[in-house]
Write a protein that holds these residues in place. Structure first.
Motif, PDB file in Angstrom:
ATOM      1  N   THR A 244      -5.590  48.496  41.248  1.00 41.44           N
ATOM      2  CA  THR A 244      -5.911  49.322  42.415  1.00 41.44           C
ATOM      3  C   THR A 244      -7.415  49.418  42.620  1.00 41.44           C
ATOM      4  OG1 THR A 244      -5.634  51.276  40.992  1.00 41.44           O
ATOM      5  CG2 THR A 244      -3.775  50.660  42.392  1.00 41.44           C
ATOM      6  N   ALA A 245      -8.184  49.420  41.536  1.00 41.75           N
ATOM      7  CA  ALA A 245      -9.642  49.438  41.665  1.00 41.75           C
ATOM      8  C   ALA A 245     -10.149  48.153  42.308  1.00 41.75           C
ATOM      9  CB  ALA A 245     -10.283  49.633  40.291  1.00 41.75           C
ATOM     10  N   ALA A 246      -9.395  47.072  42.135  1.00 42.09           N
ATOM     11  CA  ALA A 246      -9.765  45.799  42.761  1.00 42.09           C
ATOM     12  C   ALA A 246      -9.292  45.714  44.208  1.00 42.09           C
ATOM     13  CB  ALA A 246      -9.180  44.646  41.955  1.00 42.09           C
ATOM     14  N   GLY A 247      -8.590  46.735  44.675  1.00 44.14           N
ATOM     15  CA  GLY A 247      -8.174  46.780  46.068  1.00 44.14           C
ATOM     16  C   GLY A 247      -6.736  46.404  46.332  1.00 44.14           C
ATOM     17  N   ASP A 248      -5.941  46.190  45.283  1.00 39.72           N
ATOM     18  CA  ASP A 248      -4.535  45.817  45.456  1.00 39.72           C
ATOM     19  C   ASP A 248      -3.647  47.058  45.516  1.00 39.72           C
ATOM     20  OD1 ASP A 248      -5.326  43.195  45.386  1.00 39.72           O
ATOM     21  OD2 ASP A 248      -4.722  42.867  43.299  1.00 39.72           O
ATOM     22  N   GLY A 249      -2.567  46.962  46.287  1.00 40.90           N
ATOM     23  CA  GLY A 249      -1.613  48.070  46.337  1.00 40.90           C
ATOM     24  C   GLY A 249      -0.819  48.194  45.056  1.00 40.90           C
TER      25      GLY A 249
END
Length: 471
Positions: A244-249
Motif C-alpha cells: 500500500t505504501a507503494a501505491g497498490d490497493g
C-alpha cells in the motif's frame, strides 16, 4: 445468495463479491521449502482448497495463486555440500506437491517460485525508496515503518508495541522495527544465492517476495489474501504496509486459517511435536485424512488425536454405504451425472456463512439419514431417492470428499478379502436355494450365522450384496 467471509483486518464478517464479476482472484502464502510438509501445512492448503471450490461454484472462476518460497535463510541453513540450496528447495517442493495431491487439493492456477520474480521485487523496492518509505544502508534495504502511518493496520498494533524485526542484520537500521526488503550478501553464503541489484549483490527479504508475486500474477489489487494465523504478524502486516505504501490497493479481504495442535499445543518444527504429512498419509487413507482435516471450522484450531481419523473414517463409511446402496437400488450404473443438479439448501447456507464446513457436513449426514430411511421402505419412491442421491453426490463433490470419485479409488482386493467373499457368497447361494425351496428355517439360520459374523446382507433387484457391519 450472499457469501460472507471473516475479514481479519476488519475483524468482522463481510459480504463477499469479486471485484471482477465471474472471476475471484486469490493469493495464498505457500510453503517455505526448507524441509518436508507436516500435517499443519496440509490442513492450511486444504482450507483454501475448499474455499476455492466453493467460490468457483458460486462465482464461476477462481484465479488462484500459491507461491513457493525457495530462497530463504532456512533454505540456505539446511543445504549441504552434497545438496545445494536450490536442489533442496526443489526436492522439498515436490514433497509438498505430492502431499497436496494425495488429499485431492487442486493445483493452483499459478505457482510461482520466488527466485523467478527477482526483477519484480527490485522494481517494487525502487518504488518504495522513491516514495520515501524505504532506504538503503550498508548493502541492505529496509522499509521505514515510521514513514507509513497505517503500519500495524492489519493486526491493530502500534509501532511502539511491536517487537524488533529479526529478519536481517540490524547494522544499518534507523529503527529496530524496520524490516528488510533486500539483504546484502554475507560471507559464507553461496554465490548462486545472490543477485545483482542497485544496492549491491544480495537477495530479497521474505516479505517483499509475496508482495511482488501477487502483483505480478493478480495485479495491484486482488480479492483475497490467505494464509495461516501465524502469518498475520509480521509477514502479512509487512506485506500490506509495503504494497500500500507503494501505491497498490493490494488485498480486499484477508482470510486466515487456524492451526493444527497436538495436545492443544501449536504444531511446529521448532517444538518437535509435528506429524509429518508423509507418515500420516502412509498410516491413513488419504480421503480419511482430507475429511479429518476439514472437520473443524477453518478459523478454528484443530487438535489432532488418535480418534481424529477414526471418527473421520466412520463418517465416510456412512456416506459411502448410502451411496452404494442407493445406486444398487436404482439399478446400478454411473450416477455422476447427478453432481451439481441439487445442492441442499442447508449445505449452501452453511458454506455461504464463512465456509462453515462442519455444518455443511452435518447437512450431508442428514441427507444420508433421510436416504437410508427411504431405502428401508420396501417400495421407496424412486424420484425421492434420486433427489437425495443427487444432494449427497453434489455436496461431497463440492467438498472434495465424494467416496465414489475415481480419484479415491483403491484396489482393496487381497487374498483374505477374496477368500471371505467366496465363503459369504457360498452362504448367500445356500440361503437362496433354501428360500427357493421354501425352507424358511434354513434360510433364516444361514442369515443369522452371517449376521453373527458382523456381515450385513442387502437384498435388491440386482441380487444380494454383502458388506461388513462397520464398513
Amino acid at each position: 445468495m450472499t457469501v460472507r467471509l471473516y475479514d481479519t483486518q476488519a475483524q468482522a464478517l463481510r459480504d463477499f463479491a469479486p471485484a471482477e464479476p465471474g472471476n475471484v482472484t486469490m493469493y495464498v502464502c505457500g510453503p517455505t521449502v526448507q524441509s518436508g510438509p507436516h500435517i499443519g501445512h496440509v490442513r492450511a492448503a486444504l482450507s483454501f482448497d475448499i474455499l476455492r471450490r466453493w467460490l468457483a461454484h458460486r462465482f464461476g472462476r477462481v484465479t488462484f495463486v500459491r507461491n513457493v518460497t525457495d530462497i530463504d535463510d532456512k533454505v540456505l541453513a539446511n543445504a549441504t555440500a552434497a545438496e545445494p540450496w536450490w536442489a533442496l528447495a526443489y526436492r522439498m517442493e515436490l514433497e509438498f506437491s505430492r502431499a497436496y495431491a494425495a488429499v485431492g487439493i487442486l493445483p493452483p492456477t499459478y505457482e510461482p517460485r520466488a527466485t523467478a520474480s527477482i526483477p519484480q521485487m527490485q522494481e517494487l523496492i525502487e518504488r518504495l525508496i522513491a516514495a520515501g518509505h524505504a532506504y538503503a544502508a550498508e548493502g541492505d534495504v529496509y522499509f521505514d515503518v515510521r514513514s507509513w502511518q497505517s503500519y500495524g493496520a492489519l493486526t491493530r498494533q502500534s509501532v511502539d508495541a511491536m517487537e524488533s524485526a529479526a529478519d536481517a542484520d540490524p547494522r544499518g537500521k534507523r529503527d529496530p522495527r524496520d524490516f528488510a526488503l533486500w539483504k546484502g550478501s554475507k560471507e559464507g553464503e553461496p554465490a548462486d544465492a545472490a543477485w545483482e541489484s542497485p544496492w549491491g549483490v544480495g537477495r530479497p527479504g521474505w516479505h517483499i517476495e509475496c508482495s511482488a508475486m501477487s502483483r505480478r500474477y493478480l495485479g495491484p489489487e486482488f480479492d483475497i489474501h490467505g494464509g495461516g494465523l501465524d502469518l498475520r504478524f509480521p509477514h502479512h502486516e509487512n506485506e500490506l504496509a509495503q504494497s500500500t505504501a507503494a501505491g497498490d490497493g493490494f488485498a480486499r479481504y484477508w482470510v486466515h486459517n487456524g492451526l493444527v495442535t497436538v495436545g492443544d499445543q501449536k504444531m511446529s518444527k521448532s517444538l518437535g511435536n509435528f506429524l509429518l504429512a508423509e507418515d500420516v498419509l502412509t498410516e491413513h487413507d488419504p480421503l480419511v485424512v482430507r475429511y479429518a482435516l476439514a472437520s473443524a471450522h477453518y478459523r478454528s484450531n484443530l487438535d489432532i488425536s488418535a480418534g481424529t481419523f477414526v471418527e473421520a473414517a466412520s463418517a465416510l463409511d456412512r456416506i459411502r454405504s448410502f451411496l452404494q446402496r442407493a445406486i444398487r437400488a436404482l439399478g446400478g450404473g454411473d450416477w455422476s451425472v447427478l453432481v451439481g443438479q441439487s445442492v441442499p439448501s442447508g449445505f449452501a447456507e452453511a458454506m455461504d456463512d464463512d465456509l462453515a464446513v462442519p455444518r455443511a457436513f452435518a447437512t450431508v449426514h442428514e441427507s444420508v439419514s433421510a436416504g437410508n430411511k427411504l431405502l428401508s421402505t420396501e417400495y421407496a419412491e424412486e424420484s425421492g431417492l434420486v433427489a437425495v442421491l443427487a444432494e449427497v453426490l453434489t455436496a461431497t463433490t463440492l467438498l472434495g470428499v465424494n467416496p465414489l470419485d475415481p480419484q479415491w479409488a483403491t484396489d482393496a482386493t487381497t487374498p483374505a478379502t477374496e477368500a471371505l467373499d467366496a465363503l459369504v457368497r457360498t452362504m448367500i447361494d445356500q440361503r437362496a436355494d433354501a428360500r427357493a425351496n421354501k425352507d424358511w428355517a434354513s434360510a433364516d439360520r444361514i442369515r443369522d450365522a452371517i449376521a453373527a459374523a458382523g456381515i450385513v446382507l442387502e437384498d435388491g433387484p440386482s441380487g444380494t450384496h454383502w458388506s461388513l457391519e462397520n464398513g
